[in-house]
Enzyme design. Structure first.
Site, PDB file in Angstrom:
ATOM      1  CG  HIS B 112      -1.799   1.081   1.406  1.00 29.17           C
ATOM      2  ND1 HIS B 112      -1.453   2.226   1.979  1.00 29.17           N
ATOM      3  CD2 HIS B 112      -3.092   1.048   1.140  1.00 29.17           C
ATOM      4  CE1 HIS B 112      -2.879   2.997   1.837  1.00 29.17           C
ATOM      5  NE2 HIS B 112      -3.612   2.334   1.403  1.00 29.17           N
ATOM      6  CG  ASP B 189       0.653  -2.202   6.287  1.00 29.39           C
ATOM      7  OD1 ASP B 189      -0.470  -2.180   7.083  1.00 29.39           O
ATOM      8  OD2 ASP B 189       0.530  -1.547   5.056  1.00 29.39           O
ATOM      9  CD  GLN B 192      -6.688  -4.413   4.150  1.00 30.08           C
ATOM     10  OE1 GLN B 192      -7.552  -5.103   4.365  1.00 30.08           O
ATOM     11  NE2 GLN B 192      -6.751  -2.980   3.673  1.00 30.08           N
ATOM     12  CE  LYS B 215      -7.239   0.147   6.415  1.00 31.77           C
ATOM     13  NZ  LYS B 215      -7.989   0.254   5.117  1.00 31.77           N
ATOM     14  CB  CYS B 353      -3.639   2.844  -2.073  1.00 26.85           C
ATOM     15  SG  CYS B 353      -4.717   4.076  -1.695  1.00 26.85           S
TER      16      CYS B 353
END
Lengths: 144, 398
Positions: B112, B189, B192, B215, B353
Site C-alpha cells: 500500500h 503493516d 489488512q 478496519k 493505493c
C-alpha cells in the site's frame, strides 16, 4: 433536452467505439494528462494548435464509460474550432454540468450529459477531458 | 455472523468494502457515546472522578490492545491516528537515524502507498536504496525470493502481513527469523491482517507493527504503533508538547516522560482509543479464529461462483484473506462499481493505493470485494447474480 434513450446510446457508442483514440509522438502536439482525485480515470490528451485554431486532438488512456465517451465527444466537437469558440463551448458545457440553462445547439452530442448533475459521483468523470483541454489551452497561451 | 450487532445493517446496503473500513457494532458506538455523554474529561489529569475514569478507560484500552496482540509490556503500545501515522512514525522517528547512504530497504510492489512513500522519501533524503522483493507466480512474497534481494547492506524489510489487493498472507514469522539472523529489522503493516487473523507479536517476533482501528470495527482516527521496547524507546518523538514531558526549566533542561506517553503528545484521541478497546473486546467475544475460518469459507464460496461466469477474470484465485479482486471483461472497473451501487452493493474499484502493483500483475485497475464476518452467502449470491449478465451491466452502468 435529448431523449433519455438517445443520450444513453450516444454515450455507449462513444465509449465502445471512441473516436481519435491514439497515442501521438509528434512533438508539435501539446500533451496533457488529466485525471481525477476521487476516481481512477487517467487520460492523456494530445492537442495541436495552429494560430488561433485547434487543428487536431487525440487522446489515450484508461477511463470509465462517462469519461471515455466525454473525451471522444469533446474531441469531435472541438476539432477545427477557434480558441474563442472552444472557450465558449467550455462555458456552455459547464453550465450544463451544473444543471443550468445552456446552449444545446452549440453543444450538439455533448448534450447527452444533461442529466449528469443528478449523479454526483459522475460529475468528475464528465469534466475530465474538458479540464485537460483547459490545461492545454493554458499551456499554449503561455508559450505564445 | 452477528449481523444484529450492527446498526448499519438497517441501511439495506450490502457492504463488501471492508478492506477500506468496516461497520461499527452498537457496543462500540455506545462506548464512544458514553465518553461524550457520561464522563467527558481529559486524560492524565486525574484530580476529579470523571477525569480519573477517563484515565482508567484510556489506559485500559492500551491493556486490551497489549493482550490482543500479545505484546510483552503495555509500554510497547502507542496510540496513533492509524496505520499511515504509525508507519510514518516508524520511518521518520526510528529509521531516519538508523539508515545511511547505500543501506537497503526491502518492500514489495504489492504494498500500500503508506508502506511505500515514507520509504521512498527516506531513501531519497539519505541516499539509501529501496529494493522490491520479486513476487512468485501467484504474486506472493516468499522467503526464498526475499533471500535473493537481501544483501549485507539490507537494513530493514517492511511488508504488509496481508496485502490489500492480492490478499496474500506473508510468512512473517519465517521472515523475521531469517532477517534477525542477519541483523535486519522487520516492519509489519497490519492494516489488512489484525482485524482478520490472530496476531501475536512475540510469536512473529516482528520489530514494529502498525494497524488501524477503523478496519476492525473501531472508530476512525485511531490506530496503534507496536514496537519492541528497546526500539520504540529509540524513536524521536515527532510531536513535542503537553502530556509527554516530565519537566522543562530552560532550553537545556527538557526531560521527557517514558514510553508510551512520550510518543503521545497533546490530548490523545480518547474516544477513539476507548472505542478501539471496545471493538477489540467485541472481536474477542466472537473469537479471531472463528472470524478467520468463516471469512475463508465465504471467500471460497464466492470464488466458486465467480469462476462459473465466463466474462469474469479473477486476479487472485488463491488468497489467504477475504479479498477477491476481479475484472469484468471489457468493462472498466469503476463502471462495474457504479452499476453495483445501483443495487446498494458497495465494492471498491481502482488501484487500491497499490500503484506499482500494475507492473507485476499487468492489470492497473480492478473491482475489489473485501469480506468481513458479518457478510453472508446470501449477500454474495446477490453480487454474483448482478454480475452474471454482462449485457445487464452494460445497459445499466450509466
Amino acid at each position: 433536452m435529448l431523449d433519455a434513450n438517445l443520450r444513453k446510446e450516444i454515450i455507449m457508442e462513444h465509449y465502445l467505439n471512441p473516436l481519435n483514440r491514439q497515442t501521438i509522438e509528434d512533438k508539435n502536439y501539446i500533451k496533457v494528462n488529466t485525471n481525477s482525485e476521487t476516481c481512477i480515470d487517467n487520460i492523456d490528451l494530445y492537442v495541436l494548435f495552429d494560430k488561433d485554431t485547434i487543428k487536431d486532438i487525440y487522446f489515450n488512456g484508461e477511463a470509465c464509460a462517462i469519461s471515455t465517451s466525454a473525451t471522444s465527444i469533446m474531441i469531435k466537437l472541438l476539432k477545427g474550432k477557434t480558441i474563442k469558440e472552444a472557450k465558449e463551448l467550455i462555458d456552455e458545457y459547464y453550465k450544463m454540468i451544473k444543471g443550468e440553462e445552456h446552449n444545446e445547439e452549440l453543444l450538439e452530442e455533448a448534450c447527452c450529459y444533461e442529466d449528469i448533475y443528478k449523479q454526483e459521483n459522475r460529475i468528475g468523470c464528465a469534466t475530465i477531458p474538458w479540464r485537460g483541454l483547459m490545461k492545454a489551452l493554458d499551456e499554449y497561451e503561455n508559450r505564445k | 455472523m452477528n449481523r444484529e450487532d450492527f446498526p448499519m445493517m438497517k441501511s439495506g446496503y450490502i457492504y463488501l468494502d471492508n478492506g477500506a473500513t468496516t461497520w461499527k457494532p452498537q457496543v462500540v458506538i455506545d462506548k464512544i457515546n458514553d465518553y461524550y455523554t457520561k464522563f467527558t474529561a481529559n486524560a492524565h489529569r486525574g484530580d476529579y472522578d470523571i477525569s480519573l475514569k477517563v484515565d482508567n478507560e484510556y489506559e485500559n484500552a492500551r491493556d486490551i490492545v497489549k493482550e490482543f496482540i500479545n505484546a510483552k509490556t503495555r509500554q510497547e503500545i502507542v496510540f496513533t491516528s492509524g496505520t499511515t501515522d504509525s508507519l510514518n512514525l516508524i520511518v521518520e522517528g526510528f529509521f531516519k537515524d538508523n539508515i545511511e547512504a547505500l543501506d537497503e530497504i526491502i518492500i514489495a510492489e504489492s504494498e500500500h502507498a503508506s508502506n511505500v512513500l515514507p520509504w521512498f522519501r527516506l531513501a531519497k533524503s539519505c541516499g539509501a536504496v529501496v529494493k522490491f522483493c520479486p513476487l512468485d507466480e501467484n504474486h506472493y512474497v516468499t522467503l526464498s525470493n526475499l533471500k535473493k534481494v537481501i544483501t549485507p547492506r539490507t537494513k530493514v524489510i517492511s511488508l504488509a502481513m496481508i496485502t490489500n489487493v492480492i490478499g496474500d498472507l506473508r510468512p512473517i514469522k519465517e521472515i523475521c527469523e531469517y532477517a534477525h539472523q542477519h541483523n535486519i529489522f522487520v516492519v509489519v503493516d497490519g492494516a489488512q491482517s489484525v482485524a482478520h487473523i490472530k496476531t501475536d507479536v512475540q510469536d512473529l517476533d516482528c520489530d514494529f507493527l502498525a494497524f488501524s482501528g477503523h478496519k476492525m470495527c473501531g472508530p476512525t482516527g485511531i490506530g496503534v504503533l507496536y514496537g519492541k521496547y528497546e526500539l520504540l524507546d529509540d524513536i524521536e518523538p515527532k510531536n513535542l508538547g503537553g502530556g509527554m514531558n516530565e519537566s522543562f526549566d530552560n532550553i537545556d533542561e527538557v526531560y521527557l516522560k517514558p514510553l508510551p506517553t512520550r510518543l503521545e503528545a497533546g490530548t490523545p484521541n480518547i474516544a477513539g482509543a476507548i472505542g478501539l478497546g471496545a471493538a477489540i473486546e467485541y472481536l474477542q467475544t466472537i473469537g479471531m479464529d472463528k472470524i478467520t475460518a468463516y471469512e475463508q469459507e465465504l471467500r471460497r464460496y464466492l470464488i466458486r461462483k465467480l469462476e462459473e461466469i465466463p466474462h469474469i477474470k479473477i486476479i487472485n484465485i488463491e488468497s489467504d484473506s477475504g479479498i477477491v479482486a476481479f475484472n469484468v471483461d471489457g468493462i472498466f472497473a469503476q463502471d462495474v462499481a457504479v452499476y453495483l451501487n445501483k443495487y446498494k452493493v458497495c465494492v471498491r474499484a481502482g488501484n487500491h493505493c497499490a500503484k506499482i502493483l500494475k507492473n507485476e500483475v499487468g492489470v492497473k485497475n480492478s473491482v475489489r470485494v473485501s469480506i468481513y464476518f458479518y457478510n453472508t452467502t446470501q449477500e454474495l449470491d446477490k453480487l454474483v447474480e448482478l454480475l452474471k449478465d454482462k449485457n445487464k451491466i452494460l445497459n445499466e452502468m450509466l
